[in-house]
Enzyme design. Structure first.
Site, PDB file in Angstrom:
ATOM      1  N   SER A   1       0.819  -1.216   0.000  1.00  0.00           N
ATOM      2  CA  SER A   1       0.000   0.000   0.000  1.00  0.00           C
ATOM      3  C   SER A   1       0.847   1.257   0.000  1.00  0.00           C
ATOM      4  O   SER A   1       0.331   2.337  -0.292  1.00  0.00           O
ATOM      5  CB  SER A   1      -0.841   0.043   1.278  1.00  0.00           C
TER       6      SER A   1
ATOM      7  N   HIS B   1      -0.672  -2.503  -7.244  1.00  0.00           N
ATOM      8  CA  HIS B   1      -1.468  -2.171  -6.057  1.00  0.00           C
ATOM      9  C   HIS B   1      -2.963  -2.232  -6.370  1.00  0.00           C
ATOM     10  O   HIS B   1      -3.518  -1.336  -7.003  1.00  0.00           O
ATOM     11  CB  HIS B   1      -1.056  -0.771  -5.559  1.00  0.00           C
TER      12      HIS B   1
ATOM     13  N   GLU C   1      -3.085   0.466  -9.213  1.00  0.00           N
ATOM     14  CA  GLU C   1      -2.040   1.489  -9.264  1.00  0.00           C
ATOM     15  C   GLU C   1      -0.733   0.739  -9.557  1.00  0.00           C
ATOM     16  O   GLU C   1      -0.375  -0.172  -8.814  1.00  0.00           O
ATOM     17  CB  GLU C   1      -2.007   2.158  -7.884  1.00  0.00           C
TER      18      GLU C   1
ATOM     19  N   ASN D   1      -2.865   6.148  -1.323  1.00  0.00           N
ATOM     20  CA  ASN D   1      -2.861   6.255   0.141  1.00  0.00           C
ATOM     21  C   ASN D   1      -2.283   7.559   0.666  1.00  0.00           C
ATOM     22  O   ASN D   1      -2.520   7.921   1.808  1.00  0.00           O
ATOM     23  CB  ASN D   1      -2.163   5.048   0.762  1.00  0.00           C
TER      24      ASN D   1
HETATM   25  N1  CAA Z   1     -15.679  -8.722  -1.576  1.00  0.00           N
HETATM   26  C1  CAA Z   1     -16.124  -8.973  -2.826  1.00  0.00           C
HETATM   27  N2  CAA Z   1     -17.221  -8.404  -3.345  1.00  0.00           N
HETATM   28  C2  CAA Z   1     -17.906  -7.554  -2.556  1.00  0.00           C
HETATM   29  C3  CAA Z   1     -17.498  -7.236  -1.248  1.00  0.00           C
HETATM   30  C4  CAA Z   1     -16.325  -7.862  -0.772  1.00  0.00           C
HETATM   31  N3  CAA Z   1     -15.832  -7.611   0.452  1.00  0.00           N
HETATM   32  N4  CAA Z   1     -18.376  -6.360  -0.721  1.00  0.00           N
HETATM   33  C5  CAA Z   1     -19.303  -6.127  -1.660  1.00  0.00           C
HETATM   34  N5  CAA Z   1     -19.027  -6.837  -2.763  1.00  0.00           N
HETATM   35  C6  CAA Z   1     -19.783  -6.860  -4.041  1.00  0.00           C
HETATM   36  C7  CAA Z   1     -21.183  -7.370  -3.833  1.00  0.00           C
HETATM   37  O1  CAA Z   1     -21.219  -8.790  -3.961  1.00  0.00           O
HETATM   38  C8  CAA Z   1     -21.948  -6.699  -4.961  1.00  0.00           C
HETATM   39  O2  CAA Z   1     -21.690  -7.387  -6.163  1.00  0.00           O
HETATM   40  P1  CAA Z   1     -22.829  -7.545  -7.299  1.00  0.00           P
HETATM   41  O3  CAA Z   1     -23.191  -6.162  -7.713  1.00  0.00           O
HETATM   42  O4  CAA Z   1     -22.126  -8.320  -8.362  1.00  0.00           O
HETATM   43  O5  CAA Z   1     -23.932  -8.273  -6.651  1.00  0.00           O
HETATM   44  C9  CAA Z   1     -21.273  -5.325  -5.075  1.00  0.00           C
HETATM   45  O6  CAA Z   1     -19.963  -5.496  -4.478  1.00  0.00           O
HETATM   46  C10 CAA Z   1     -22.013  -4.234  -4.347  1.00  0.00           C
HETATM   47  O7  CAA Z   1     -22.166  -4.667  -2.995  1.00  0.00           O
HETATM   48  P2  CAA Z   1     -23.326  -4.186  -2.007  1.00  0.00           P
HETATM   49  O8  CAA Z   1     -24.524  -3.761  -2.819  1.00  0.00           O
HETATM   50  O9  CAA Z   1     -23.524  -5.229  -0.970  1.00  0.00           O
HETATM   51  O10 CAA Z   1     -22.697  -2.998  -1.215  1.00  0.00           O
HETATM   52  P3  CAA Z   1     -22.302  -1.545  -1.658  1.00  0.00           P
HETATM   53  O11 CAA Z   1     -23.046  -1.052  -2.839  1.00  0.00           O
HETATM   54  O12 CAA Z   1     -22.344  -0.780  -0.405  1.00  0.00           O
HETATM   55  O13 CAA Z   1     -20.763  -1.696  -2.125  1.00  0.00           O
HETATM   56  C11 CAA Z   1     -18.475  -1.545  -1.642  1.00  0.00           C
HETATM   57  C12 CAA Z   1     -19.811  -2.240  -1.314  1.00  0.00           C
HETATM   58  C13 CAA Z   1     -18.145  -1.736  -3.114  1.00  0.00           C
HETATM   59  C14 CAA Z   1     -17.426  -2.201  -0.776  1.00  0.00           C
HETATM   60  C15 CAA Z   1     -18.647  -0.010  -1.324  1.00  0.00           C
HETATM   61  O14 CAA Z   1     -19.080   0.161  -0.013  1.00  0.00           O
HETATM   62  C16 CAA Z   1     -17.373   0.758  -1.535  1.00  0.00           C
HETATM   63  O15 CAA Z   1     -17.019   1.129  -2.648  1.00  0.00           O
HETATM   64  N6  CAA Z   1     -16.643   1.074  -0.415  1.00  0.00           N
HETATM   65  C17 CAA Z   1     -15.391   1.814  -0.468  1.00  0.00           C
HETATM   66  C18 CAA Z   1     -14.288   0.887  -0.895  1.00  0.00           C
HETATM   67  C19 CAA Z   1     -12.968   1.587  -0.991  1.00  0.00           C
HETATM   68  O16 CAA Z   1     -12.813   2.772  -0.806  1.00  0.00           O
HETATM   69  N7  CAA Z   1     -11.932   0.795  -1.285  1.00  0.00           N
HETATM   70  C20 CAA Z   1     -10.568   1.261  -1.316  1.00  0.00           C
HETATM   71  C21 CAA Z   1      -9.940   0.997   0.033  1.00  0.00           C
HETATM   72  S1  CAA Z   1      -8.292   1.626   0.080  1.00  0.00           S
HETATM   73  C22 CAA Z   1      -7.399   0.440  -0.678  1.00  0.00           C
HETATM   74  O17 CAA Z   1      -7.845  -0.588  -1.056  1.00  0.00           O
HETATM   75  C23 CAA Z   1      -5.951   0.745  -0.836  1.00  0.00           C
HETATM   76  C24 CAA Z   1      -5.066   0.445   0.312  1.00  0.00           C
HETATM   77  O18 CAA Z   1      -3.869   0.235   0.058  1.00  0.00           O
HETATM   78  C25 CAA Z   1      -5.517   0.494   1.708  1.00  0.00           C
HETATM   79  P1  NAD Z   2      -4.273  -9.639   5.846  1.00  0.00           P
HETATM   80  O1  NAD Z   2      -3.824  -9.444   7.235  1.00  0.00           O
HETATM   81  O2  NAD Z   2      -5.737  -9.837   5.552  1.00  0.00           O
HETATM   82  O3  NAD Z   2      -3.499 -10.879   5.170  1.00  0.00           O
HETATM   83  C1  NAD Z   2      -2.115 -11.071   5.190  1.00  0.00           C
HETATM   84  C2  NAD Z   2      -1.852 -12.554   4.980  1.00  0.00           C
HETATM   85  O4  NAD Z   2      -0.440 -12.745   4.768  1.00  0.00           O
HETATM   86  C3  NAD Z   2      -2.220 -13.431   6.196  1.00  0.00           C
HETATM   87  O5  NAD Z   2      -3.053 -14.497   5.759  1.00  0.00           O
HETATM   88  C4  NAD Z   2      -0.863 -13.961   6.716  1.00  0.00           C
HETATM   89  O6  NAD Z   2      -0.960 -15.284   7.226  1.00  0.00           O
HETATM   90  C5  NAD Z   2      -0.040 -13.924   5.449  1.00  0.00           C
HETATM   91  N1  NAD Z   2       1.406 -13.854   5.645  1.00  0.00           N
HETATM   92  C6  NAD Z   2       2.085 -13.049   6.507  1.00  0.00           C
HETATM   93  N2  NAD Z   2       3.417 -13.247   6.381  1.00  0.00           N
HETATM   94  C7  NAD Z   2       3.571 -14.193   5.404  1.00  0.00           C
HETATM   95  C8  NAD Z   2       4.691 -14.805   4.810  1.00  0.00           C
HETATM   96  N3  NAD Z   2       5.927 -14.490   5.208  1.00  0.00           N
HETATM   97  N4  NAD Z   2       4.484 -15.730   3.822  1.00  0.00           N
HETATM   98  C9  NAD Z   2       3.239 -16.053   3.429  1.00  0.00           C
HETATM   99  N5  NAD Z   2       2.136 -15.486   3.959  1.00  0.00           N
HETATM  100  C10 NAD Z   2       2.303 -14.574   4.937  1.00  0.00           C
HETATM  101  O7  NAD Z   2      -3.723  -8.358   5.037  1.00  0.00           O
HETATM  102  P2  NAD Z   2      -4.301  -7.672   3.713  1.00  0.00           P
HETATM  103  O8  NAD Z   2      -5.290  -6.637   4.105  1.00  0.00           O
HETATM  104  O9  NAD Z   2      -4.668  -8.715   2.736  1.00  0.00           O
HETATM  105  O10 NAD Z   2      -3.005  -6.876   3.212  1.00  0.00           O
HETATM  106  C11 NAD Z   2      -1.956  -7.517   2.526  1.00  0.00           C
HETATM  107  C12 NAD Z   2      -1.135  -6.483   1.775  1.00  0.00           C
HETATM  108  O11 NAD Z   2      -1.985  -5.769   0.858  1.00  0.00           O
HETATM  109  C13 NAD Z   2      -0.464  -5.425   2.649  1.00  0.00           C
HETATM  110  O12 NAD Z   2       0.772  -5.062   2.089  1.00  0.00           O
HETATM  111  C14 NAD Z   2      -1.438  -4.264   2.546  1.00  0.00           C
HETATM  112  O13 NAD Z   2      -0.840  -3.014   2.792  1.00  0.00           O
HETATM  113  C15 NAD Z   2      -1.885  -4.385   1.106  1.00  0.00           C
HETATM  114  N6  NAD Z   2      -3.171  -3.770   0.778  1.00  0.00           N
HETATM  115  C16 NAD Z   2      -4.190  -3.835   1.685  1.00  0.00           C
HETATM  116  C17 NAD Z   2      -5.415  -3.272   1.355  1.00  0.00           C
HETATM  117  C18 NAD Z   2      -6.567  -3.332   2.310  1.00  0.00           C
HETATM  118  O14 NAD Z   2      -7.552  -2.622   2.122  1.00  0.00           O
HETATM  119  N7  NAD Z   2      -6.522  -4.162   3.328  1.00  0.00           N
HETATM  120  C19 NAD Z   2      -5.603  -2.644   0.115  1.00  0.00           C
HETATM  121  C20 NAD Z   2      -4.535  -2.635  -0.800  1.00  0.00           C
HETATM  122  C21 NAD Z   2      -3.324  -3.186  -0.439  1.00  0.00           C
END
Ligand code: CAA
Ligand code: NAD
Length: 295
Positions: free
Chosen positions: A131, A152, A164, A202
Site C-alpha cells: 500500500s 497495487h 495502481e 494512500n
Molecule cells: N468482496 C467482494 N465483493 C464484494 C465485497 C467484498 N468484500 N463487498 C461487496 N461486494 C460486491 C457485492 O457482492 C456486490 O456485487 P454484485 O453487484 O455483483 O452483486 C457489489 O460489491 C455491491 O455490494 P453491495 O450492494 O452489498 O454494497 P455496496 O453497494 O455498499 O458496495 C463496496 C460495497 C463496493 C465495498 C462499497 O461500499 C465501496 O465502494 N466502499 C469503499 C471501498 C474503498 O474505498 N476501497 C478502497 C480501500 S483503500 C485500498 O484498497 C488501498 C489500500 O492500500 C488500503
Molecule cells: P491480511 O492481514 O488480511 O493478510 C495477510 C496474509 O499474509 C495473512 O493471511 C498472513 O498469514 C499472510 N502472511 C504473513 N506473512 C507471510 C509470509 N511471510 N508468507 C506467506 N504469507 C504470509 O492483510 P491484507 O489486508 O490482505 O493486506 C496484505 C497487503 O496488501 C499489505 O501489504 C497491505 O498493505 C496491502 N493492501 C491492503 C489493502 C486493504 O484494504 N486491506 C488494500 C490494498 C493493499
C-alpha cells in the site's frame, strides 16, 4: 531477432502461471480475479488455515455470482479448477509472475522477496501489492530489480476497477508493459505512478482517515456521526471509520508511519487512538472489533 531470441522474449512476456503470496483479504481477492481471467493460480500463505479461509471466501463469492446469474456454473467450476494452494514458497519454481500480498511490513516483504528470488524462474516478474512501501527498496532485496514492480489492487479486489502500478527506480519497461497488459486482461484500469511514499492512493486517502480518527480522539463526534457526515454529506460509499475497519487498522497505521517517516512532516503523524487500537489487537473487521464491533 533470431528465433531463439524471439522465443526467449515471448516466454519473458507471456504470463500464464501466477503465485499469490498471502491469502488474506487482498491475496484471496487477487487470486480470484486472476483465476477468473484464465490464469493458473497458486495461492500461498504460511498458515494453512489462512489458505482454507481464503479459498472458502472465493468459493462463496463465485457461488453467489452464479446464483445471481452473473457467471455460469461451468465458468465457476473452471475458475476453481485453476486455483491450487500451497504453504511451500519453493512451488514458485514454475511461475511467470508472483504477486506478494503479505503484511505491510518492510522486513517481512524483503524476506519474502529474497526467498522468491531463489525459487522463482529467472524470467518471472515479482510484484508487490504494498500500500505504501518503497518498491525500489523491496527490489533491492533481489538480484532482479528490473523485474520487480508495484501492482497495487484496491479492496475489495473483485469490485474495484483500479490497479495502481508503481515503477521502482530500476523497473524495466518490459516489466511495466507486461503488468500494464495483464491489468487490462483482469478487466481493471491501470494507473502509473512513481515510487513515492503512499504512492497517490494512500497519500490522499490515509490522511483523511487519520483525520477522521483525530475527530473521535478529540471528542468532536462519535464514530457513527463522523461516518454519517462523510457518507451523507460527501457521498462517500463508506464513512472513513467504516473504511478504516474494512482496510484493517494495522494496515492503516503502517501506511501512516510510512508517510510520516517518508516525508518527515508532522502532518502525517498517526493518531494516538489508532496506535492504541492496534496495540489492543482491535484491527477492525478482520479481528471482530475496531471502531465498530462485528459478529
Ligand atoms: N468482496 C467482494 N465483493 C464484494 C465485497 C467484498 N468484500 N463487498 C461487496 N461486494 C460486491 C457485492 O457482492 C456486490 O456485487 P454484485 O453487484 O455483483 O452483486 C457489489 O460489491 C455491491 O455490494 P453491495 O450492494 O452489498 O454494497 P455496496 O453497494 O455498499 O458496495 C463496496 C460495497 C463496493 C465495498 C462499497 O461500499 C465501496 O465502494 N466502499 C469503499 C471501498 C474503498 O474505498 N476501497 C478502497 C480501500 S483503500 C485500498 O484498497 C488501498 C489500500 O492500500 C488500503
Ligand atoms: P491480511 O492481514 O488480511 O493478510 C495477510 C496474509 O499474509 C495473512 O493471511 C498472513 O498469514 C499472510 N502472511 C504473513 N506473512 C507471510 C509470509 N511471510 N508468507 C506467506 N504469507 C504470509 O492483510 P491484507 O489486508 O490482505 O493486506 C496484505 C497487503 O496488501 C499489505 O501489504 C497491505 O498493505 C496491502 N493492501 C491492503 C489493502 C486493504 O484494504 N486491506 C488494500 C490494498 C493493499
Amino acid at each position: 531477432p533470431s528465433n531463439n531470441e524471439r522465443e526467449k522474449g515471448d516466454k519473458n512476456m507471456s504470463i500464464q502461471t501466477v503465485m499469490v503470496i498471502g491469502a488474506g483479504q487482498m491475496g484471496a481477492g487477487i487470486a480470484q480475479v486472476c483465476a477468473q481471467a484464465g490464469y493458473n493460480v497458486k495461492m500461498n500463505d504460511r498458515e494453512e488455515e489462512a489458505l482454507q479461509k481464503g479459498k472458502a471466501g472465493i468459493e462463496k463469492r463465485l457461488t453467489k455470482a452464479v446464483e445471481k446469474e452473473k457467471m455460469t456454473a461451468s465458468d465457476c467450476d473452471a475458475t476453481m479448477q485453476r486455483l491450487s494452494m500451497t504453504t511451500n514458497l519453493a512451488e514458485a519454481n514454475d511461475c511467470d509472475l508472483v504477486i506478494e500480498a503479505v503484511v505491510e511490513n518492510m522486513d517481512v516483504k524483503k524476506q519474502v522477496f529474497t526467498a522468491l528470488d531463489t525459487h522463482a524462474p529467472k524470467h518471472a516478474i515479482l510484484a508487490s501489492n504494498t500500500s505504501s512501501l518503497p518498491i525500489t527498496e523491496i527490489a533491492a532485496a533481489t538480484n532482479r530489480p528490473e523485474r520487480v514492480i508495484g501492482m497495487h489492487f484496491m479492496n475489495p479486489v473483485p469490485v474495484m476497477k483500479l490497479v495502481e502500478i508503481i515503477r521502482g527506480l530500476q523497473t524495466s519497461h518490459e516489466t511495466y508493459q507486461a503488468i500494464h497488459d495483464m491489468t487490462l486482461k483482469l478487466a481493471k484500469t491501470p494507473v502509473e505512478v512513481r515510487d513515492f511514499p503512499g504512492f497517490v492512493s494512500n497519500r490522499v486517502l490515509m490522511p483523511m482517515i487519520n483525520e477522521a480518527i483525530y475527530t473521535v480522539y478529540e471528542g468532536v463526534a462519535n464514530p457513527q456521526a463522523v461516518d454519517d457526515v462523510m457518507k451523507l454529506g460527501m457521498n462517500h460509499p463508506m464513512g472513513p471509520l467504516t473504511l478504516a475497519d474494512f482496510i484493517g487498522l494495522d494496515t492503516c497505521l503502517s501506511i501512516m508511519e510510512v508517510l510520516h517517516e517518508g516525508f518527515g512532516d508532522s502532518k502525517y503523524r498517526p493518531c494516538p487512538l489508532l496506535r492504541q487500537y492496534v496495540q489492543a489487537g482491535w484491527l477492525g473487521k478482520k479481528s471482530g472489533r475496531g471502531f465498530y464491533q462485528y459478529e
